[in-house]
Design a protein around this motif. Structure first.
Motif, PDB file in Angstrom:
ATOM      1  N   ILE A  21       0.781  -1.206   0.029  1.00 41.81           N
ATOM      2  CA  ILE A  21       0.137   0.055  -0.064  1.00 41.81           C
ATOM      3  C   ILE A  21       0.718   1.382  -0.080  1.00 41.81           C
ATOM      4  O   ILE A  21       2.098   1.267   0.875  1.00 41.81           O
ATOM      5  CB  ILE A  21      -0.886   0.240   1.072  1.00 41.81           C
ATOM      6  CG1 ILE A  21      -1.986  -0.738   0.967  1.00 41.81           C
ATOM      7  CG2 ILE A  21      -1.231   1.576   1.468  1.00 41.81           C
ATOM      8  CD1 ILE A  21      -3.095  -0.975   2.279  1.00 41.81           C
ATOM      9  N   LEU A  22       0.595   2.282  -0.799  1.00 41.01           N
ATOM     10  CA  LEU A  22       1.017   3.312  -0.755  1.00 41.01           C
ATOM     11  C   LEU A  22      -0.253   4.475  -0.616  1.00 41.01           C
ATOM     12  O   LEU A  22      -1.310   4.380  -0.914  1.00 41.01           O
ATOM     13  CB  LEU A  22       1.338   4.056  -2.283  1.00 41.01           C
ATOM     14  CG  LEU A  22       2.877   3.482  -2.515  1.00 41.01           C
ATOM     15  CD1 LEU A  22       2.970   1.915  -2.904  1.00 41.01           C
ATOM     16  CD2 LEU A  22       3.879   4.151  -3.530  1.00 41.01           C
ATOM     17  N   SER A  23       0.131   5.231   0.593  1.00 36.16           N
ATOM     18  CA  SER A  23      -0.802   6.186   1.144  1.00 36.16           C
ATOM     19  C   SER A  23      -0.613   7.714   1.656  1.00 36.16           C
ATOM     20  O   SER A  23       0.640   7.930   1.261  1.00 36.16           O
ATOM     21  CB  SER A  23      -1.379   5.503   2.495  1.00 36.16           C
ATOM     22  OG  SER A  23      -0.135   5.610   3.442  1.00 36.16           O
ATOM     23  N   PRO A  24      -1.352   8.662   1.928  1.00 37.25           N
ATOM     24  CA  PRO A  24      -1.120  10.108   2.053  1.00 37.25           C
ATOM     25  C   PRO A  24       0.013   9.992   3.147  1.00 37.25           C
ATOM     26  O   PRO A  24       0.959  10.738   3.055  1.00 37.25           O
ATOM     27  CB  PRO A  24      -2.369  10.332   2.578  1.00 37.25           C
ATOM     28  CG  PRO A  24      -3.379   9.820   1.977  1.00 37.25           C
ATOM     29  CD  PRO A  24      -2.990   8.265   1.899  1.00 37.25           C
ATOM     30  N   ASP A  25       0.142   9.140   4.073  1.00 32.43           N
ATOM     31  CA  ASP A  25       1.100   9.273   5.278  1.00 32.43           C
ATOM     32  C   ASP A  25       2.229   8.081   5.320  1.00 32.43           C
ATOM     33  O   ASP A  25       2.893   8.208   6.066  1.00 32.43           O
ATOM     34  CB  ASP A  25       0.454   9.522   6.620  1.00 32.43           C
ATOM     35  CG  ASP A  25      -0.061   8.231   7.199  1.00 32.43           C
ATOM     36  OD1 ASP A  25      -0.254   7.176   6.204  1.00 32.43           O
ATOM     37  OD2 ASP A  25      -0.872   8.050   8.182  1.00 32.43           O
ATOM     38  N   GLY A  26       2.036   7.306   4.180  1.00 30.23           N
ATOM     39  CA  GLY A  26       3.148   6.113   4.069  1.00 30.23           C
ATOM     40  C   GLY A  26       2.716   5.137   4.877  1.00 30.23           C
ATOM     41  O   GLY A  26       3.334   4.074   4.871  1.00 30.23           O
ATOM     42  N   SER A  27       1.628   5.054   5.779  1.00 27.08           N
ATOM     43  CA  SER A  27       1.516   4.117   6.658  1.00 27.08           C
ATOM     44  C   SER A  27       0.256   3.034   5.847  1.00 27.08           C
ATOM     45  O   SER A  27      -0.129   3.437   4.756  1.00 27.08           O
ATOM     46  CB  SER A  27       0.911   4.397   7.923  1.00 27.08           C
ATOM     47  OG  SER A  27      -0.408   4.896   7.827  1.00 27.08           O
ATOM     48  N   LYS A  28      -0.072   1.654   6.365  1.00 27.90           N
ATOM     49  CA  LYS A  28      -1.151   1.177   6.097  1.00 27.90           C
ATOM     50  C   LYS A  28      -2.374   1.318   6.472  1.00 27.90           C
ATOM     51  O   LYS A  28      -3.449   0.718   6.299  1.00 27.90           O
ATOM     52  CB  LYS A  28      -0.550  -0.431   6.079  1.00 27.90           C
ATOM     53  CG  LYS A  28       0.626  -0.842   5.369  1.00 27.90           C
ATOM     54  CD  LYS A  28       0.649  -2.538   5.774  1.00 27.90           C
ATOM     55  CE  LYS A  28       1.908  -2.876   5.135  1.00 27.90           C
ATOM     56  NZ  LYS A  28       3.090  -2.907   6.225  1.00 27.90           N
ATOM     57  N   MET A  29      -2.412   2.379   7.501  1.00 28.42           N
ATOM     58  CA  MET A  29      -3.612   2.554   8.325  1.00 28.42           C
ATOM     59  C   MET A  29      -4.393   3.712   7.812  1.00 28.42           C
ATOM     60  O   MET A  29      -5.689   4.169   8.265  1.00 28.42           O
ATOM     61  CB  MET A  29      -3.262   2.992   9.801  1.00 28.42           C
ATOM     62  CG  MET A  29      -2.523   1.722  10.161  1.00 28.42           C
ATOM     63  SD  MET A  29      -3.105   0.236  10.364  1.00 28.42           S
ATOM     64  CE  MET A  29      -4.687   0.542  11.247  1.00 28.42           C
ATOM     65  N   SER A  30      -4.114   4.556   6.890  1.00 27.86           N
ATOM     66  CA  SER A  30      -4.634   5.790   6.359  1.00 27.86           C
ATOM     67  C   SER A  30      -5.717   5.670   5.092  1.00 27.86           C
ATOM     68  O   SER A  30      -5.545   4.260   4.531  1.00 27.86           O
ATOM     69  CB  SER A  30      -3.814   6.852   5.998  1.00 27.86           C
ATOM     70  OG  SER A  30      -3.030   6.526   4.994  1.00 27.86           O
ATOM     71  N   GLN A  31      -6.325   6.278   4.948  1.00 26.74           N
ATOM     72  CA  GLN A  31      -7.584   6.155   3.782  1.00 26.74           C
ATOM     73  C   GLN A  31      -7.115   6.751   2.725  1.00 26.74           C
ATOM     74  O   GLN A  31      -6.358   7.903   2.739  1.00 26.74           O
ATOM     75  CB  GLN A  31      -8.678   6.489   4.289  1.00 26.74           C
ATOM     76  CG  GLN A  31      -9.609   5.559   5.407  1.00 26.74           C
ATOM     77  CD  GLN A  31     -10.178   4.071   4.505  1.00 26.74           C
ATOM     78  OE1 GLN A  31     -10.027   4.122   3.145  1.00 26.74           O
ATOM     79  NE2 GLN A  31     -10.191   3.144   5.079  1.00 26.74           N
ATOM     80  N   GLY A  32      -7.757   6.296   1.502  1.00 27.26           N
ATOM     81  CA  GLY A  32      -7.398   6.952   0.150  1.00 27.26           C
ATOM     82  C   GLY A  32      -6.020   6.580  -0.220  1.00 27.26           C
ATOM     83  O   GLY A  32      -5.320   7.495  -0.396  1.00 27.26           O
ATOM     84  N   VAL A  33      -5.859   5.146  -0.723  1.00 25.55           N
ATOM     85  CA  VAL A  33      -4.766   4.906  -0.936  1.00 25.55           C
ATOM     86  C   VAL A  33      -4.626   3.905  -2.149  1.00 25.55           C
ATOM     87  O   VAL A  33      -5.456   3.678  -2.896  1.00 25.55           O
ATOM     88  CB  VAL A  33      -4.684   3.750   0.040  1.00 25.55           C
ATOM     89  CG1 VAL A  33      -4.573   4.124   1.470  1.00 25.55           C
ATOM     90  CG2 VAL A  33      -5.483   2.245  -0.056  1.00 25.55           C
ATOM     91  N   PHE A  34      -3.300   3.638  -2.621  1.00 32.13           N
ATOM     92  CA  PHE A  34      -3.141   2.846  -3.902  1.00 32.13           C
ATOM     93  C   PHE A  34      -2.462   1.400  -3.377  1.00 32.13           C
ATOM     94  O   PHE A  34      -1.532   1.211  -2.437  1.00 32.13           O
ATOM     95  CB  PHE A  34      -1.875   3.502  -4.758  1.00 32.13           C
ATOM     96  CG  PHE A  34      -1.078   2.754  -5.648  1.00 32.13           C
ATOM     97  CD1 PHE A  34      -1.916   2.403  -6.959  1.00 32.13           C
ATOM     98  CD2 PHE A  34      -0.508   1.700  -5.406  1.00 32.13           C
ATOM     99  CE1 PHE A  34      -1.455   1.733  -7.837  1.00 32.13           C
ATOM    100  CE2 PHE A  34       0.201   1.042  -6.447  1.00 32.13           C
ATOM    101  CZ  PHE A  34      -0.263   0.949  -7.664  1.00 32.13           C
TER     102      PHE A  34
END
Length: 228
Positions: free
Chosen positions: A92-105
């Motif tokens: 997962i790539l995400s807004p904050d770089g974690s796997k826990m945020s929303q709106g992800v690739f």
């Protein structure tokens, strides 16, 4: 130091097939070097190459080789299926770089299929409620997002949609909106040809998909920003 993606090894999928056949920690340890060279290290390089490209494209998605990949080991503590290894590797790539945020690739390389997705997956109840409310009360913005996705050859996935309208949305009568408020997730997907994972062209393919999927990211972020 970010690695440059040069393609998965030719033995990446055969490795997963053999691992699935053996499902043995002993076999995996004996073949760990093959796993690292053909699958894991290229996947790390893919994540970091995509992170750089996503930053350049101002997509608001990032990741790295330490945080973004899911483990190939399965969590079998609460599962009847005690096979120790997954049949895929994913990240997962995400807004904050974690796997826990929303709106992800999300990208998935596996035996059954290879695919990518851009998703608001299992959003928290407050965000999901806000998304449903936005669909019902601001249908023009929702339909503009759907139209923009369609122009890019994409559509929202209907997987895991509720069979009946959620409480409070029973009066949404227009068919497209009535279906949309029943979504548990807001996802678009892209199928990857497994034959194409061995070249650097995969990066351009995934960046192109994510740019075409950006309308669903923008739509969700606008809603998220009002409740954050």
């Amino acid at each position: 130091m970010a690695g440059t993606f040069n393609g998965f090894g030719q033995k990446a999928i055969p490795f997963l097939k053999a691992l699935d056949f053996h499902q043995s920690r002993e076999w995996f340890q004996e073949n760990r070097d093959l796993y690292q060279s053909e699958l894991h290290e290229p996947f790390c390089d893919l994540v970091e190459t995509l992170s750089e490209r996503f930053e350049a494209a101002k997509l608001g998605l990032r990741g790295d080789r330490k945080k973004s990949l899911f483990r190939i080991n399965r969590d079998v503590r609460f599962s009847k299926d005690k096979r120790p290894y997954n049949r895929h590797l994913s990240a997962i790539l995400s807004p904050d770089g974690s796997k826990m945020s929303q709106g992800v690739f999300y990208v998935h390389i596996g035996l059954e299929r290879c695919f990518a997705g851009v998703a608001w997956w299992q959003p928290a109840p407050e965000l999901l409620q806000a998304m449903r409310k936005a669909i019902a009360t601001k249908p023009a913005a929702f339909r503009a997002m759907v139209t923009a996705l369609k122009k890019g050859g994409l559509a929202l996935d209907s997987e895991d949609r509720l069979k009946r309208p959620p409480r409070g949305f029973e009066d949404v009568s227009e068919d497209d909106l009535a279906q949309a408020v029943r979504n548990r997730h807001f996802v678009v997907r892209h199928e990857i040809d497994a034959a194409g994972i061995h070249t650097t062209a995969l990066v351009d393919e995934l960046v192109d998909f994510t740019l075409r999927a950006k309308p669903v990211l923008d739509w969700g972020r606008a809603i998220q920003g009002k409740i954050g």
